[in-house]
Structures are given as structure tokens and as C-alpha cells.
Motif scaffolding. Structure first.
Motif, short mmCIF file in Angstrom:
data_model
loop_
_atom_site.label_atom_id
_atom_site.label_comp_id
_atom_site.label_asym_id
_atom_site.label_seq_id
_atom_site.Cartn_x
_atom_site.Cartn_y
_atom_site.Cartn_z
N MET A 25 0.85 -1.18 0.00
CA MET A 25 0.00 0.00 0.00
C MET A 25 0.89 1.24 0.00
O MET A 25 2.06 1.18 0.41
CB MET A 25 -0.90 0.02 1.24
N GLU A 26 0.34 2.35 -0.45
CA GLU A 26 1.10 3.58 -0.50
C GLU A 26 1.59 3.97 0.89
O GLU A 26 0.83 3.96 1.87
CB GLU A 26 0.25 4.71 -1.08
N SER A 27 2.88 4.29 1.00
CA SER A 27 3.51 4.74 2.25
C SER A 27 3.30 3.72 3.38
O SER A 27 3.05 4.09 4.53
CB SER A 27 2.95 6.11 2.67
N SER A 28 3.38 2.44 3.05
CA SER A 28 3.11 1.40 4.03
C SER A 28 3.84 0.13 3.63
O SER A 28 4.22 -0.05 2.47
CB SER A 28 1.60 1.13 4.10
N HIS A 29 4.04 -0.77 4.61
CA HIS A 29 4.54 -2.10 4.33
C HIS A 29 3.43 -3.13 4.42
O HIS A 29 3.71 -4.33 4.47
CB HIS A 29 5.68 -2.45 5.29
N ARG A 30 2.20 -2.67 4.44
CA ARG A 30 1.05 -3.59 4.36
C ARG A 30 0.89 -4.04 2.92
O ARG A 30 0.99 -3.24 1.98
CB ARG A 30 -0.22 -2.91 4.86
N LEU A 31 0.64 -5.32 2.73
CA LEU A 31 0.64 -5.89 1.39
C LEU A 31 -0.76 -5.95 0.81
O LEU A 31 -1.72 -6.34 1.49
CB LEU A 31 1.23 -7.31 1.45
N VAL A 32 -0.88 -5.55 -0.46
CA VAL A 32 -2.12 -5.74 -1.22
C VAL A 32 -1.96 -7.03 -2.01
O VAL A 32 -1.08 -7.15 -2.86
CB VAL A 32 -2.37 -4.55 -2.18
N ASN A 33 -2.81 -8.01 -1.73
CA ASN A 33 -2.70 -9.33 -2.35
C ASN A 33 -3.29 -9.27 -3.76
O ASN A 33 -4.50 -9.28 -3.95
CB ASN A 33 -3.46 -10.34 -1.49
N LEU A 34 -2.41 -9.21 -4.76
CA LEU A 34 -2.83 -8.97 -6.15
C LEU A 34 -3.00 -10.27 -6.91
O LEU A 34 -2.08 -11.10 -6.94
CB LEU A 34 -1.81 -8.11 -6.89
N ASP A 35 -4.14 -10.44 -7.57
CA ASP A 35 -4.29 -11.57 -8.48
C ASP A 35 -4.04 -11.15 -9.93
O ASP A 35 -3.79 -11.99 -10.80
CB ASP A 35 -5.68 -12.20 -8.35
N LEU A 64 -1.20 -3.08 -15.43
CA LEU A 64 -0.02 -2.52 -16.09
C LEU A 64 0.73 -3.58 -16.89
O LEU A 64 1.63 -3.27 -17.66
CB LEU A 64 0.92 -1.87 -15.08
N PHE A 65 0.36 -4.86 -16.70
CA PHE A 65 0.94 -5.96 -17.46
C PHE A 65 -0.12 -6.54 -18.38
O PHE A 65 -1.31 -6.48 -18.09
CB PHE A 65 1.46 -7.05 -16.51
N ASP A 66 0.32 -7.13 -19.49
CA ASP A 66 -0.65 -7.69 -20.43
C ASP A 66 -1.11 -9.07 -19.97
O ASP A 66 -0.67 -9.60 -18.94
CB ASP A 66 -0.08 -7.73 -21.85
N GLY A 67 -2.02 -9.67 -20.74
CA GLY A 67 -2.62 -10.93 -20.35
C GLY A 67 -1.62 -12.05 -20.21
O GLY A 67 -1.70 -12.86 -19.28
N ALA A 68 -0.64 -12.12 -21.11
CA ALA A 68 0.35 -13.18 -21.06
C ALA A 68 1.20 -13.07 -19.79
O ALA A 68 1.48 -14.08 -19.12
CB ALA A 68 1.24 -13.14 -22.30
N PHE A 69 1.61 -11.85 -19.44
CA PHE A 69 2.40 -11.66 -18.22
C PHE A 69 1.56 -12.02 -17.00
O PHE A 69 2.03 -12.70 -16.09
CB PHE A 69 2.88 -10.22 -18.14
N ASN A 70 0.31 -11.56 -16.97
CA ASN A 70 -0.56 -11.85 -15.83
C ASN A 70 -0.81 -13.34 -15.68
O ASN A 70 -0.91 -13.86 -14.56
CB ASN A 70 -1.88 -11.09 -15.96
N ASN A 71 -0.91 -14.07 -16.80
CA ASN A 71 -1.10 -15.51 -16.72
C ASN A 71 0.13 -16.19 -16.11
O ASN A 71 0.01 -17.11 -15.30
CB ASN A 71 -1.37 -16.08 -18.11
N ARG A 72 1.32 -15.74 -16.51
CA ARG A 72 2.54 -16.32 -15.96
C ARG A 72 2.67 -15.97 -14.47
O ARG A 72 3.06 -16.82 -13.66
CB ARG A 72 3.75 -15.82 -16.75
N TYR A 73 2.33 -14.74 -14.13
CA TYR A 73 2.35 -14.32 -12.73
C TYR A 73 1.36 -15.16 -11.91
O TYR A 73 1.67 -15.61 -10.80
CB TYR A 73 2.00 -12.83 -12.64
N ALA A 74 0.16 -15.40 -12.45
CA ALA A 74 -0.85 -16.19 -11.74
C ALA A 74 -0.38 -17.62 -11.53
O ALA A 74 -0.62 -18.21 -10.46
CB ALA A 74 -2.17 -16.16 -12.51
N ALA A 131 7.70 -25.41 -12.37
CA ALA A 131 6.32 -25.85 -12.52
C ALA A 131 5.43 -24.74 -13.08
O ALA A 131 4.39 -25.01 -13.69
CB ALA A 131 5.77 -26.34 -11.18
N ALA A 132 5.84 -23.48 -12.85
CA ALA A 132 5.09 -22.33 -13.37
C ALA A 132 5.56 -21.94 -14.76
O ALA A 132 5.12 -20.91 -15.30
CB ALA A 132 5.21 -21.15 -12.42
N GLY A 133 6.45 -22.74 -15.35
CA GLY A 133 6.94 -22.44 -16.69
C GLY A 133 8.06 -21.45 -16.73
O GLY A 133 8.33 -20.84 -17.77
N LEU A 134 8.76 -21.27 -15.58
CA LEU A 134 9.83 -20.28 -15.49
C LEU A 134 11.16 -21.01 -15.28
O LEU A 134 11.63 -21.19 -14.15
CB LEU A 134 9.56 -19.30 -14.35
#
Length: 214
Positions: free
Chosen positions: A124-134, A138-148, A201-204
């Protein structure tokens, strides 16, 4: 940026032309920082952010402004900085991204243990609290699929609880990915291999594990 009673106000998530109510959070003798609590009259250049995490995630500050205004503001910041440090430098006009989102090829993500798994995302802005992103727009579909895929395998990898974060990067052509996993010092000798197997296993296949450096 606004001015009130002789102070310069820096208001997060406001758009030039907005009329807002804001809460002041850091007040100094000549300036103050604030945050919007209500938009009374929106700027004609304000748009509805498409991201469901906007306002919580510290990764983006511009999504409430139309893209042409984002370009103007970013170019002005660069020109102001260069005028201060490289007076006389000649600048080319800013080049717009196409598309205006989904243009990033590299992300630095944080990891925190949670329950039997881990949380992955940005602070989060100005914080060390984490936003759990799925997903991140800012990334395209292919990047988001690899991230997921990576996020999913880390959930079932006990060694992931020792991660501080990771960097996932892709080549400009979109064909190759590289992963840098950063672990805390208190890990088992077999944990780096477990993390590399999870990445595989994630293709990386092109992955690296290193300890966090202070």
C-alpha cells in the motif's frame, strides 16, 4: 497540488481541476500532504480507474486521470528535474505507450506468509502492508497468466514462506521470462531447490534464488 491559507497542499489521488474534500495527514510550516475523502466536483479530465485495487495499492498513482493528462504531467516532471540538473538539455516530446496500459515488462513483487500459504503483491502507499494482487493492469494478459501460475505454485510450496519477494521480467518481444527470487537468511539448505522446482512448474525455467541483502 493546491494552495490553501499560504500552504502548498499535495493531495494524493486528486486530479487537476477536481474540487475535493481532503484529510490532511502531514502538516509542515509551508506545506501539507493530504488524501481525498470525497470528490465534490470532478475534473473534466478525471476518469474511472479500471483497476479494482486502485486507491489501496501503492503501485499506481495516475489511473484516475485521463491518459493524455498523465503524459503531460509525467513530461512536466521530467522537464522540471532536467532543468534543475541539466540546464540547456534538449528534450524530445514524450512518447505515448500503446496500449496506455499493459505496457510493463518487469514487476517487483513482495511476499508475506499468511495462514498455510503466502500473500503476493505490492505495498500500500507509504506502508509495508501488502495488497494481495491476483492481476495488475499494467501488465498484459500473457504476463498476468505467468504471474498467476507462479503465485499459485508458491501457495503450495512451504519454502515460499521464506521469500521476501521476487522480480519477474519478460523480454521486449514477450518470448522469454526471467525470475529472481529473494529469500530471507533463515532457510533450509533444500529450500532454494524447492523454490526453483516451483518456478519450473510455473513455466519459469530461467530462475535465480539469492538471499536478501541489506
Amino acid at each position: 497540488m493546491a494552495r490553501h491559507e499560504g500552504k502548498v497542499l499535495f493531495v494524493a489521488q486528486a486530479v487537476p481541476g477536481d474540487k475535493v474534500l481532503c484529510r490532511l495527514e502531514k502538516v509542515k510550516s509551508s506545506s501539507a500532504e493530504g488524501r481525498v475523502t470525497a470528490v465534490l466536483s470532478p475534473s473534466p479530465r478525471r476518469v474511472e480507474p479500471k483497476c479494482k485495487f486502485f486507491g489501496h495499492c501503492g503501485g499506481c498513482q495516475w489511473l484516475a486521470a485521463e491518459y493524455s493528462l498523465q503524459l503531460e504531467q509525467k513530461e512536466a516532471l521530467v522537464r522540471q528535474s532536467l532543468r534543475a540538473h541539466l540546464p540547456g538539455a534538449e528534450l524530445e516530446p514524450i512518447v505515448a505507450a500503446e496500449p496506455p496500459r499493459a505496457y510493463r515488462h518487469r514487476g517487483d513483487f513482495h511476499v508475506r506468509p499468511s495462514g498455510d500459504g503466502v500473500l503476493v503483491g505490492f505495498y500500500m502507499e507509504s506502508s509495508h502492508r501488502l495488497v494481495n494482487l491476483d492481476v495488475c493492469l499494467l501488465f498484459d494478459g500473457a504476463f498476468n497468466n505467468r504471474y498467476a501460475s507462479l503465485r499459485r505454485v508458491l501457495q503450495s510450496c512451504p519454502a515460499a514462506r521464506h521469500l521476501a519477494g521476487f522480480t519477474l521480467a519478460r523480454s521486449e518481444e514477450g518470448e522469454h521470462y526471467a525470475l529472481h527470487l529473494r529469500v530471507m537468511d533463515a532457510i533450509l539448505p533444500e529450500d532454494p531447490l524447492r523454490l526453483l522446482n516451483a518456478a519450473q512448474a510455473a513455466g519459469l525455467a530461467h530462475s535465480l534464488v539469492t538471499p536478501v541483502r541489506d
